[in-house]
Design a protein around this motif. Sequence first.
Motif, mmCIF file in Angstrom:
data_model
loop_
_atom_site.group_PDB
_atom_site.id
_atom_site.type_symbol
_atom_site.label_atom_id
_atom_site.label_comp_id
_atom_site.label_asym_id
_atom_site.label_seq_id
_atom_site.Cartn_x
_atom_site.Cartn_y
_atom_site.Cartn_z
ATOM 1 N N GLN A 1 24.813 -47.645 -21.176
ATOM 2 C CA GLN A 1 23.748 -46.706 -21.495
ATOM 3 C C GLN A 1 22.565 -46.862 -20.533
ATOM 4 N N ALA B 1 21.298 -44.018 -17.707
ATOM 5 C CA ALA B 1 19.906 -43.566 -17.638
ATOM 6 C C ALA B 1 19.379 -43.677 -16.208
ATOM 7 N N LYS C 1 20.698 -40.792 -14.220
ATOM 8 C CA LYS C 1 19.983 -39.568 -14.579
ATOM 9 C C LYS C 1 18.613 -39.535 -13.916
ATOM 10 N N GLN D 1 9.225 -40.738 -19.344
ATOM 11 C CA GLN D 1 9.041 -40.862 -20.788
ATOM 12 C C GLN D 1 9.966 -39.922 -21.555
ATOM 13 N N THR D 2 10.146 -38.713 -21.048
ATOM 14 C CA THR D 2 11.051 -37.765 -21.704
ATOM 15 C C THR D 2 12.476 -38.310 -21.725
ATOM 16 N N LEU D 3 12.920 -38.834 -20.592
ATOM 17 C CA LEU D 3 14.282 -39.366 -20.505
ATOM 18 C C LEU D 3 14.456 -40.589 -21.401
ATOM 19 N N THR E 1 12.766 -41.359 -24.043
ATOM 20 C CA THR E 1 12.717 -40.938 -25.451
ATOM 21 C C THR E 1 14.088 -40.471 -25.909
ATOM 22 N N GLU E 2 14.810 -39.802 -25.012
ATOM 23 C CA GLU E 2 16.140 -39.294 -25.347
ATOM 24 C C GLU E 2 17.202 -40.392 -25.359
ATOM 25 N N ARG E 3 17.095 -41.379 -24.467
ATOM 26 C CA ARG E 3 18.212 -42.285 -24.234
ATOM 27 C C ARG E 3 17.965 -43.735 -24.613
#
Length: 469
Positions: A212, A216, A219, A278-280, A282-284
């Motif tokens: 995981q 990330a 990404k 931060q967006t990424l 928060t998702e992962r």
Amino acid sequence: MSTAEEDLARCSLDSARLRFRPDAVVRPQTDDALQQLLVLANELRVPITPRGAGSATTGAASPVKGGWVLDLSGWTKIRIDATAGMAHVEAGAVTKNINDAAERKGWFYPPDPSSLKHCTIGGNIATNAGGLRGAKYGVTRDYVYELEGFLPTGEPVRWGAPLKKFASGLNLRDLWIGSEGMLGVVTRATLKLIPKPAARWTCLAAFQNETQALRAVKKLLGLRVVPSILEFLDRQSVDCAQRRRGGPFFPKLPHCSLLLLELDGHPAAVRETKKVVQTLFTERALASRHTSDPEKAESLWEARRTCSQAMFQMGDTKLNEDIVVPVQSYEALIRYTLELKKQTGLATPTFGHVADGNFHVHLMYDHGDPDQCAQAERGLQLLMEKVVELGGAITGEHGIGLAKSPFMHLQHSKAEIAAMKRIKDALDPNGILNPGKMFEEFTMWRHERDYSWTFPWDHQRPGSVPLHR
């Protein structure tokens, strides 16, 4: 010239702990003295081993053939040209001191090997040292305008110039960089500086497992995020670091993989990139902590700074391998480290500079246990074979020296190695400069390693000084 036992002992080994007693330690104070030394060494066929701080991790600074150690640690002058953005330095200047001098004038020298508080720029040039900031800022080679020094035969040379453009002749400057002191002696360098970043933001994020965390990373890179630092810690590294500190880095997440990210640059650019990260996360990520406060950022660095020392819970000795793999092979590499753990019965904690694929895979063992030593030797061979199979490199920043000479044939063809040897022979016809390295296969398992000696930067043994970052 010194033959004092203390001097001979100090200069007989580097951080690889492969000890070879030299006949003398020589500390020339001038160019003329250094030139005379090389001329005399050629006449007498005396091996010369150049040395700065001795922080090399591969035996590159160990005098395997005896002879004279050429100690340049006293060549420490630093001059910053704040108009041109250049640093004029001598070979013994400590890397951190160069950056500190640059920062006082609003400039920045990015390469940051982990021993930066002690290692010298001459050694950095010899190994093309990298560090945590390599993905964004590059490595030592990217910051060298000019080298001054001597050929192995004693002739003075200057490769490049203190200019931002130079296209005259063959690029022998870059040939010297990374040559591990075998093609010439660097006495001075002119280095490129860049403006000091005005803002910095640090984030520590926890993930369920290594897969995981690495997904990330992929990404982030795909989103064109180029962090100044992006460090990966597998669960083995995190677990032992948490045991050492007495608790988890994130409450209720005692068994996780971590990413430590740092952004730097113009405040507006940092703010915009921070939103993407931060967006990424928060998702992962399972959890994250972040700050723009330099003092608070120190607490986020604890995991990375602690893990190296904490690994000695798993064995009293480590092999720290600085391998590199392409981004598509990240997950395959980490899966293989876990497979290697099963095959050898040894812990394989892994962390690294994941934005540029430079992983530090460790094999932990007890050096007094013959069975564990045999498994460590076997595991190292298997790891190097796998790295090359994955399209990677057997070293990203430590170099070959003695410790990795058995694996040169995995990375390079016979024709490539033969070409390198011809260059060595052309510049060093008497073979006096740092002989016995890189091309002569050395088996460290047949040579006693000296664990009684400690260096200020050392993180190979318990009780030593923890490294900065």
